[in-house]
Design a protein around this motif. Structure first.
Motif: not given
Length: 184
Positions: A5-20, A114-118
């Motif tokens: 879950a941390k890895a998935a969130r890290k990847d999502a943050f890299a892709r969308h962190g600037a706009t999320a 906050p969360l790691l997965a839902f």
């Protein structure tokens, strides 16, 4: 599961962190059915968490009162202290910033977390300390509370492992919009 879950969130943050953060703020929380001046507990993001600050600024402009969580001790529910942008903060464990002890204690009506997965039933995978579960149980014993997890869409999983003391979220707010959690 936390590692994945941390890895998935890290990847999502890299892709969308600037706009999320802006996307989350645009959605607001009208879907939760609690109008201002309700008290909303936010949090100050660490690591690859979605930054709720733009959402909290919007809520403050709409007349909501804000507070932030404070960790009192391991095994205890979180305490919440009033907060406004610019208020002094202290740094504690894991780089978390909290309001100072002089800030008034509040019991929020809406808890952003906050969360790691839902999953769609509203179960969240957190960091393993149980702080939000104990806190939601305490608050729900006092009054009706709406709980909203903030997450990237990519943090959704089929099922989060759970035990009998895990508290369900009412909503998940992602950059693509709010998701009402299903009944268990």
């Amino acid at each position: 599961m936390r590692r994945h879950a941390k890895a998935a969130r890290k990847d999502a943050f890299a892709r969308h962190g600037a706009t999320a953060a802006a996307d989350i703020a645009r959605h607001g929380i009208a879907f939760a059915g609690r109008a201002a001046p309700a008290v909303v507990s936010g949090f100050l993001a660490i690591g690859e968490e979605i930054d709720p600050t733009p959402l909290m600024l919007r809520l403050m402009a709409e007349g909501y009162r804000l507070c932030l969580p404070v960790m009192e001790a391991k095994g205890k529910p979180l305490l919440f202290r009033a907060w406004s942008p610019g208020d002094p903060l202290g740094e504690v464990t894991w780089g978390i910033r909290e309001p100072l002890p002089e800030a008034p204690v509040l019991d929020p009506d809406i808890v952003l977390g906050p969360l790691l997965a839902f999953d769609t039933l509203g179960y969240r995978l957190g960091y393993g300390g149980g702080f939000y579960d104990r806190t939601l149980a305490r608050l729900r014993a006092l009054k009706p509370v709406v709980s909203i997890g903030l997450a990237f869409d990519e943090q959704r999983v089929d099922a989060v492992p759970r035990v009998d003391y895990d508290e369900r979220l009412d909503w998940i707010l992602t950059p693509s919009g709010p998701l009402k959690c299903q009944s268990a």
